[in-house]
Each structure stands twice: as C-alpha cells, then as structure tokens.
Design a protein around this motif. Structure first.
Motif, PDB file in Angstrom:
ATOM      1  N   TYR A 283     -25.281  97.258  -7.598  1.00 55.29           N
ATOM      2  CA  TYR A 283     -26.511  96.473  -7.377  1.00 55.29           C
ATOM      3  C   TYR A 283     -27.629  96.861  -8.328  1.00 55.29           C
ATOM      4  CZ  TYR A 283     -28.875 100.065  -4.446  1.00 55.29           C
ATOM      5  OH  TYR A 283     -29.492 101.199  -3.962  1.00 55.29           O
ATOM      6  N   ASP A 284     -27.416  97.899  -9.123  1.00 51.81           N
ATOM      7  CA  ASP A 284     -28.385  98.264 -10.151  1.00 51.81           C
ATOM      8  C   ASP A 284     -28.236  97.434 -11.419  1.00 51.81           C
ATOM      9  OD1 ASP A 284     -29.530 100.237  -8.616  1.00 51.81           O
ATOM     10  OD2 ASP A 284     -28.419 101.885  -9.537  1.00 51.81           O
ATOM     11  N   HIS A 285     -27.165  96.645 -11.518  1.00 51.10           N
ATOM     12  CA  HIS A 285     -26.805  96.059 -12.808  1.00 51.10           C
ATOM     13  C   HIS A 285     -26.533  94.570 -12.712  1.00 51.10           C
ATOM     14  CE1 HIS A 285     -26.531 100.097 -14.513  1.00 51.10           C
ATOM     15  NE2 HIS A 285     -25.921 100.439 -13.391  1.00 51.10           N
ATOM     16  N   ASP A 286     -26.618  93.906 -13.885  1.00 53.70           N
ATOM     17  CA  ASP A 286     -26.368  92.468 -13.939  1.00 53.70           C
ATOM     18  C   ASP A 286     -24.873  92.194 -13.897  1.00 53.70           C
ATOM     19  OD1 ASP A 286     -25.359  92.964 -16.505  1.00 53.70           O
ATOM     20  OD2 ASP A 286     -27.238  92.417 -17.481  1.00 53.70           O
ATOM     21  N   VAL A 309     -16.411 100.442  -3.093  1.00 56.83           N
ATOM     22  CA  VAL A 309     -17.761 100.002  -3.456  1.00 56.83           C
ATOM     23  C   VAL A 309     -18.617 100.095  -2.211  1.00 56.83           C
ATOM     24  CG1 VAL A 309     -19.194  98.091  -4.267  1.00 56.83           C
ATOM     25  CG2 VAL A 309     -16.906  98.436  -5.236  1.00 56.83           C
ATOM     26  N   ALA A 310     -19.754 100.766  -2.332  1.00 56.58           N
ATOM     27  CA  ALA A 310     -20.657 100.878  -1.187  1.00 56.58           C
ATOM     28  C   ALA A 310     -22.092 100.753  -1.666  1.00 56.58           C
ATOM     29  CB  ALA A 310     -20.460 102.216  -0.473  1.00 56.58           C
ATOM     30  N   GLU A 311     -22.826  99.873  -1.044  1.00 58.03           N
ATOM     31  CA  GLU A 311     -24.245  99.664  -1.354  1.00 58.03           C
ATOM     32  C   GLU A 311     -24.797  98.644  -0.361  1.00 58.03           C
ATOM     33  OE1 GLU A 311     -23.978  96.297  -4.832  1.00 58.03           O
ATOM     34  OE2 GLU A 311     -23.542  98.356  -5.382  1.00 58.03           O
ATOM     35  N   PRO A 312     -26.125  98.512  -0.264  1.00 59.78           N
ATOM     36  CA  PRO A 312     -26.670  97.433   0.560  1.00 59.78           C
ATOM     37  C   PRO A 312     -26.271  96.085  -0.041  1.00 59.78           C
ATOM     38  CG  PRO A 312     -28.340  99.075   0.041  1.00 59.78           C
ATOM     39  CD  PRO A 312     -27.175  99.368  -0.841  1.00 59.78           C
ATOM     40  N   MET A 313     -25.873  95.164   0.803  1.00 61.08           N
ATOM     41  CA  MET A 313     -25.365  93.882   0.324  1.00 61.08           C
ATOM     42  C   MET A 313     -26.122  92.731   0.954  1.00 61.08           C
ATOM     43  SD  MET A 313     -21.250  94.666   0.334  1.00 61.08           S
ATOM     44  CE  MET A 313     -20.618  96.171  -0.443  1.00 61.08           C
ATOM     45  N   ALA A 314     -26.193  91.644   0.215  1.00 65.63           N
ATOM     46  CA  ALA A 314     -26.799  90.419   0.729  1.00 65.63           C
ATOM     47  C   ALA A 314     -25.864  89.793   1.763  1.00 65.63           C
ATOM     48  CB  ALA A 314     -27.066  89.449  -0.420  1.00 65.63           C
ATOM     49  N   TYR A 326     -35.426  92.733   1.411  1.00 69.32           N
ATOM     50  CA  TYR A 326     -35.835  93.984   0.778  1.00 69.32           C
ATOM     51  C   TYR A 326     -35.074  94.256  -0.525  1.00 69.32           C
ATOM     52  CZ  TYR A 326     -36.714  98.923   0.001  1.00 69.32           C
ATOM     53  OH  TYR A 326     -37.060 100.108  -0.592  1.00 69.32           O
ATOM     54  N   PHE A 327     -33.750  94.359  -0.442  1.00 71.88           N
ATOM     55  CA  PHE A 327     -32.998  94.776  -1.621  1.00 71.88           C
ATOM     56  C   PHE A 327     -32.936  93.679  -2.681  1.00 71.88           C
ATOM     57  CE2 PHE A 327     -31.476  97.863   1.516  1.00 71.88           C
ATOM     58  CZ  PHE A 327     -31.684  99.034   0.796  1.00 71.88           C
ATOM     59  N   ALA A 328     -33.005  92.428  -2.281  1.00 66.03           N
ATOM     60  CA  ALA A 328     -33.025  91.357  -3.269  1.00 66.03           C
ATOM     61  C   ALA A 328     -34.252  91.468  -4.171  1.00 66.03           C
ATOM     62  CB  ALA A 328     -32.997  90.000  -2.573  1.00 66.03           C
ATOM     63  N   ARG A 338     -29.151  93.173  -8.878  1.00 68.00           N
ATOM     64  CA  ARG A 338     -29.239  92.122  -7.864  1.00 68.00           C
ATOM     65  C   ARG A 338     -28.431  92.542  -6.656  1.00 68.00           C
ATOM     66  NH1 ARG A 338     -26.462  86.693  -9.817  1.00 68.00           N
ATOM     67  NH2 ARG A 338     -27.008  86.201  -7.665  1.00 68.00           N
ATOM     68  N   ALA A 339     -28.891  92.125  -5.489  1.00 70.23           N
ATOM     69  CA  ALA A 339     -28.139  92.352  -4.252  1.00 70.23           C
ATOM     70  C   ALA A 339     -27.096  91.246  -4.137  1.00 70.23           C
ATOM     71  CB  ALA A 339     -29.080  92.334  -3.051  1.00 70.23           C
ATOM     72  N   ARG A 340     -25.835  91.638  -4.025  1.00 68.39           N
ATOM     73  CA  ARG A 340     -24.742  90.676  -3.930  1.00 68.39           C
ATOM     74  C   ARG A 340     -24.130  90.734  -2.532  1.00 68.39           C
ATOM     75  NH1 ARG A 340     -24.493  93.372  -8.740  1.00 68.39           N
ATOM     76  NH2 ARG A 340     -24.609  92.107 -10.623  1.00 68.39           N
ATOM     77  N   SER A 341     -23.560  89.647  -2.108  1.00 68.74           N
ATOM     78  CA  SER A 341     -22.852  89.639  -0.831  1.00 68.74           C
ATOM     79  C   SER A 341     -21.509  90.319  -1.008  1.00 68.74           C
ATOM     80  CB  SER A 341     -22.653  88.202  -0.351  1.00 68.74           C
ATOM     81  OG  SER A 341     -21.747  87.518  -1.193  1.00 68.74           O
ATOM     82  N   ALA A 342     -20.932  90.746   0.108  1.00 66.53           N
ATOM     83  CA  ALA A 342     -19.597  91.343   0.060  1.00 66.53           C
ATOM     84  C   ALA A 342     -18.588  90.344  -0.500  1.00 66.53           C
ATOM     85  CB  ALA A 342     -19.185  91.804   1.457  1.00 66.53           C
TER      86      ALA A 342
END
Length: 377
Positions: A283-286, A309-314, A326-328, A338-342
């Motif tokens: 989520y740090d990268h394009d 893969v683990a991170e906050p997701m949309a 928030y994360f978006a 960008r925050a992406r969905s699973a």
C-alpha cells in the motif's frame, strides 16, 4: 430581481431516485423530524452526520490530550483541572474545556468532586503500542488534509511525502534521522500487526521466512517467538538495517538471522525462503511497482512456496471506514501509494502467477487484513 453581474445562487438538484430526492428535500426533513414514525431515523441520521462534521475537532482534542501527556498524568490518579493546567502551562478554564471534551469523547471521566480520571478508552490508548506515536505523527497528515480538494488534485508537495522518502526509492538521499523516525514509527505499531497476521495465517509449515521491507524486524521477532525453528531473513534499505540488527540481536536471534541491505526495486531478492512476507509494503506503492515486486517474489520462491501480504485494505464492493477513508487518504498524501481491496490484491497476485489465494477474516481491519497465496508448478 437580478441585475447585470449577479451570479444566481446555485442549489443542488438531486438526480437520484425518488427516495433520494424526497430525503434531500428540506421540507421533507422538517416534516420527518417531527413525525412520530420517522423522527427517530431523522434524528439518528442528523446525529451521525454531525459526528462526521465534527470528526476533525474530535481528533484534534485527542491530539491535545496526547501532546500534553494528560493521559499519562491521569493514569497516576484523578486530578483537578487547576493542577493539570499548571503542569501543561494552560489557564485553568482552557484546561477545563479540554478535559470536558475528553470526557465527552469517553476518554476521560468527570468525577463528582470535579476532578477528572482516565476512562477505559483513554487507558486503552496507552496500552496500544505505537498509537501515541501515530497520533503525534498525525500533525503532518492533518496539514495535508487541510485542503482535501488540493490533495485530490495532486497540487503541491505534501508533508507525508517529505516524511516518507523511502517510498520513492530515495535510499541514497535518506538522512539517518529520517530513517530512524520511519523505523521507530513502524516498529511501535508492528506488534499489533504481527499478532493479527499470525492469528490469521499460521506458519507451521514454514522453514525459512524472508520479510521484505521488514524495517527494524518487529514482525520477524514476533515470528521467531512463536516459531523457534524458522530461519529468518530480512531485506530492507541499508539505512534501516542497523536498527534491525540492534533489535534482533538483542532478542538473541543472530544465529538464525540473515540481514540483506538492498532495495526490492533495484536489487535481486534472495532465493533462500519457502515463505516471503510483505507486511505493510504494497500500500506504500503504485500499481506498477507492486506488479514488478510480485513478479520478483514469484521468481524468488520455490514451487510450493507461499507469499503473505498483510496491510490495511480497502473494502472494494463493500466500502469500509479504515481502508476507504483513513488509509485511502493517508496513502494519497504519501504521494504514490494506495489502499487496495483484498480482491484487487488477489487479482494482482494471480497475474503474477500465484494460485490458491486465501483471504482470512480479519479480527481488526483497522490494524491489518491479510491474504496468502502459493507458487504452483
């Protein structure tokens, strides 16, 4: 009567369905707030809308409580506003306003004798690793959100983009102090992330774990504590490696640990592990960077190897607050992530050649979500 040069007032004309048009009508809202069968809904909607409107003020009240160390002071016992005011360098009436606000938010309790005490939610803030550091760090994020339309249009450099230069591959330009702040902030919150990831995705079959972008090694330390036979390798920027060496050596992990200084953008990945983890990395990268990284991970794994893969997701088709609010916007302010969905991450993993994609239920999506997948023949 309009005269030359006047600009007529523009009123929004709802173009949705009949129910949307009805609800958006001020006359209907006035009627609904008084009618017995609808006033409960109207008042609840009004209260929730106002809660969104005042959300920024609530977060700034929390920021003031943290900046002035009031939660720590009250953890020692109830205090009067006058005592706390002297400690903080505020007038008593201003301190009373802040304490009342904290009590209204459920972070403090006002006692009958006029003193204030720490409430359960306030105490929980002190008990969550890294939360106070993140609240203090929000000063930069709030500055970027002061003009959200400018942020959406990509106008000007953001505070978060200056704070997180590693995202843009600026390893050679990263000052040691910036690297330290980055590592400290990530490490303080990584404990909760590690707890939830290891609950969702057990590593019983893992023999060797490579953690890419592992920072100071907080995730590997948690893995090592739960799985004493797993070999550990960490890859991160050269400026970050010293903090990982210090943390993991102090934990007595030197004998089972390999530290690899490098950038996953430009350097080859070690082909040593049967499991590779990307913890709060994608989520740090394009998208282009993520696709390239997933391809390199796939190439580095053996057949049957697993990616985590683990991170906050949309939320994707079901928007949710942590990922889609928030994360978006946080990743937008960083300038590249960008925050992406699973589902979106799973799609990118499939495109890289992974199969057997599993998305476990997350106990705390505001901390992290996760998925795993496998490299098959």
């Amino acid at each position: 009567m309009a005269v030359a040069g006047d600009v007529p007032e523009r009123r929004a004309v709802p173009r949705g369905g009949w129910l949307t048009r009805l609800i958006a009508n001020p006359r209907f809202q006035h009627w609904a707030s008084g009618f017995a069968l609808t006033r409960g809904i109207a008042r609840r909607d009004g209260a929730e809308i106002f809660d969104i409107v005042q959300g920024f003020v609530q977060s700034q009240v929390l920021s003031a409580l943290v900046e002035l160390d009031l939660l720590h002071h009250l953890a020692e016992g109830p205090e009067a506003p006058a005592v706390l005011a002297r400690r903080a360098g505020l007038t008593e009436d201003r301190m009373a306003i802040l304490l009342q606000a904290g009590a209204a938010l459920g972070l403090l309790r006002r006692r009958r004798d006029g003193r204030f005490a720490l409430a359960r939610k306030g105490a929980a803030i002190l008990g969550v690793p890294g939360l106070e550091a993140m609240i203090r760090h929000h000063r930069a994020f709030y500055a970027d959100m002061a003009d959200p339309v400018a942020l959406l249009r990509g106008q000007g450099e953001t505070e978060l983009a200056r704070f997180w230069p590693y995202v843009f591959g600026a390893a050679a330009e990263m000052e040691p102090e910036v690297a330290r702040r980055y590592s400290d902030l990530m490490a303080q919150s990584q404990g909760l992330v590690a707890q939830d990831v290891l609950r969702m995705i057990p590593l019983k079959q893992t023999r060797h774990l490579l953690d890419i972008g592992g920072g100071s090694g907080a995730f590997l330390a948690a893995v090592a504590a739960r799985y004493p036979d797993v070999r550990l390798t960490l890859l991160d920027l050269p400026e970050v490696i010293p903090s990982a060496h210090a943390r993991l050596s102090e934990a007595g992990l030197s004998a089972r640990l390999t530290l690899v200084p490098g950038s996953f953008r430009t350097d080859p990945l070690p082909e040593v592990a049967d499991t590779i983890s990307l913890i709060r990395v994608l989520y740090d990268h394009d998208d282009a960077t993520v696709r390239a990284l997933l391809a390199k991970v796939h190439a580095a794994l053996p057949v049957g190897g697993r990616l985590i893969v683990a991170e906050p997701m949309a939320g994707g088709a079901r928007p949710e607050r942590a990922g889609d609010v928030y994360f978006a916007f946080y990743t937008m302010a960083m300038g590249t992530g960008r925050a992406r969905s699973a589902a979106r991450i799973a799609e990118m993993c499939r495109a890289a050649g992974f199969t057997d994609i599993r998305i476990p239920h997350s106990p705390r999506p505001f901390v992290t979500s996760a998925l795993s997948c496998v490299k098959n023949a």
